[in-house]
Design a protein around this motif. Structure first.
Motif, PDB file in Angstrom:
ATOM      1  N   CYS A  52     -22.827 -29.696  -7.269  1.00  0.00           N
ATOM      2  CA  CYS A  52     -23.142 -29.680  -5.833  1.00  0.00           C
ATOM      3  C   CYS A  52     -22.024 -29.015  -5.037  1.00  0.00           C
ATOM      4  N   THR A  53     -20.800 -29.310  -5.367  1.00  0.00           N
ATOM      5  CA  THR A  53     -19.667 -28.709  -4.665  1.00  0.00           C
ATOM      6  C   THR A  53     -19.653 -27.200  -4.878  1.00  0.00           C
ATOM      7  N   GLY A  54     -19.944 -26.771  -6.099  1.00  0.00           N
ATOM      8  CA  GLY A  54     -20.019 -25.340  -6.373  1.00  0.00           C
ATOM      9  C   GLY A  54     -21.140 -24.666  -5.605  1.00  0.00           C
ATOM     10  N   GLU A  55     -22.317 -25.284  -5.599  1.00  0.00           N
ATOM     11  CA  GLU A  55     -23.459 -24.720  -4.877  1.00  0.00           C
ATOM     12  C   GLU A  55     -23.204 -24.617  -3.378  1.00  0.00           C
ATOM     13  N   LEU A  56     -22.766 -25.724  -2.783  1.00  0.00           N
ATOM     14  CA  LEU A  56     -22.535 -25.719  -1.338  1.00  0.00           C
ATOM     15  C   LEU A  56     -21.376 -24.803  -0.963  1.00  0.00           C
ATOM     16  N   GLY A  57     -20.393 -24.689  -1.847  1.00  0.00           N
ATOM     17  CA  GLY A  57     -19.295 -23.751  -1.609  1.00  0.00           C
ATOM     18  C   GLY A  57     -19.781 -22.311  -1.609  1.00  0.00           C
ATOM     19  N   GLU A  58     -20.707 -22.004  -2.498  1.00  0.00           N
ATOM     20  CA  GLU A  58     -21.278 -20.658  -2.533  1.00  0.00           C
ATOM     21  C   GLU A  58     -22.090 -20.384  -1.264  1.00  0.00           C
ATOM     22  N   LEU A  59     -22.848 -21.383  -0.810  1.00  0.00           N
ATOM     23  CA  LEU A  59     -23.587 -21.222   0.442  1.00  0.00           C
ATOM     24  C   LEU A  59     -22.633 -21.045   1.623  1.00  0.00           C
ATOM     25  N   ARG A  60     -21.554 -21.829   1.640  1.00  0.00           N
ATOM     26  CA  ARG A  60     -20.527 -21.690   2.686  1.00  0.00           C
ATOM     27  C   ARG A  60     -19.971 -20.266   2.686  1.00  0.00           C
ATOM     28  N   ASP A  61     -19.646 -19.750   1.505  1.00  0.00           N
ATOM     29  CA  ASP A  61     -19.037 -18.432   1.392  1.00  0.00           C
ATOM     30  C   ASP A  61     -19.995 -17.302   1.747  1.00  0.00           C
ATOM     31  N   HIS A  62     -21.294 -17.568   1.701  1.00  0.00           N
ATOM     32  CA  HIS A  62     -22.307 -16.550   2.013  1.00  0.00           C
ATOM     33  C   HIS A  62     -23.163 -16.960   3.217  1.00  0.00           C
ATOM     34  N   ARG A  63     -22.619 -17.821   4.028  1.00  0.00           N
ATOM     35  CA  ARG A  63     -23.359 -18.342   5.186  1.00  0.00           C
ATOM     36  C   ARG A  63     -23.792 -17.235   6.143  1.00  0.00           C
ATOM     37  N   ALA A  64     -23.027 -16.174   6.227  1.00  0.00           N
ATOM     38  CA  ALA A  64     -23.362 -15.057   7.114  1.00  0.00           C
ATOM     39  C   ALA A  64     -24.719 -14.449   6.764  1.00  0.00           C
ATOM     40  N   GLU A  65     -25.112 -14.511   5.509  1.00  0.00           N
ATOM     41  CA  GLU A  65     -26.419 -13.978   5.109  1.00  0.00           C
ATOM     42  C   GLU A  65     -27.545 -14.794   5.750  1.00  0.00           C
ATOM     43  N   PHE A  66     -27.354 -16.097   5.843  1.00  0.00           N
ATOM     44  CA  PHE A  66     -28.338 -16.966   6.485  1.00  0.00           C
ATOM     45  C   PHE A  66     -28.350 -16.720   7.991  1.00  0.00           C
ATOM     46  N   THR A  67     -27.145 -16.668   8.570  1.00  0.00           N
ATOM     47  CA  THR A  67     -27.013 -16.464  10.006  1.00  0.00           C
ATOM     48  C   THR A  67     -27.638 -15.144  10.432  1.00  0.00           C
TER      49      THR A  67
END
Length: 158
Positions: A52-67
């Protein structure tokens, strides 16, 4: 019992169940309150666990793609808001972590991803369009991370 991450009762085109859950700061976040905004609803088993930490960290690091796609990222687990606040501060997520703590797993169950035997949400994602319908849904079994490429594929469907 099958893994909760491998079964989903909700399908693309279904109306996403409304909910209101506290984020890591205790602020209520509701799906209906976000109408008009696309949402990536990311269910995960537990804060501070390795995958979970790895997954959410990856989402955090690529959050700009969502934004840049106009998508609000919401991550949901059965942890308490206090645990989620400590987790968010430790990991610097920068997006809302929602506590499906009490009634335990109620929102996860509404989305068909609650594992009652293990007392946790399965590893499932729902991309919800601004009108509240499910545009995409995917999951992986417990112990297997969702690939970032699958999120990108989902964002392309909006």
């Amino acid at each position: 019992m099958p893994d909760a991450g491998t079964r989903q009762s909700l399908q693309v085109g279904d109306c996403a169940p409304d909910f209101s859950l506290p984020n890591q700061f205790g602020e209520p976040i509701s799906l209906s309150g976000l109408r008009g905004t696309a949402v990536a609803l990311v269910f995960y088993p537990f804060a501070f666990s390795g995958i979970c930490t790895g997954e959410l960290g990856e989402l955090r690091d690529h959050r700009a793609e969502f934004t840049s796609a106009g998508v609000r990222l919401l991550a949901v687990s059965v942890d308490s808001k206090y645990t989620l606040r400590a987790y968010s501060e430790a990991e610097g997520h920068g997006f809302d972590l929602l506590a499906d703590f009490w009634p335990h797993g109620e929102v996860s169950a509404a989305y068909g991803v609650f594992d009652a035997v293990r007392g946790m949400a399965g590893r499932s994602t729902f991309l919800i369009s601004g009108d509240g319908t499910i545009a995409d849904a995917f999951s992986t079994p417990t112990g297997q991370a969702r690939p970032l490429a699958r999120y990108r594929q989902a964002l392309a469907r909006l």
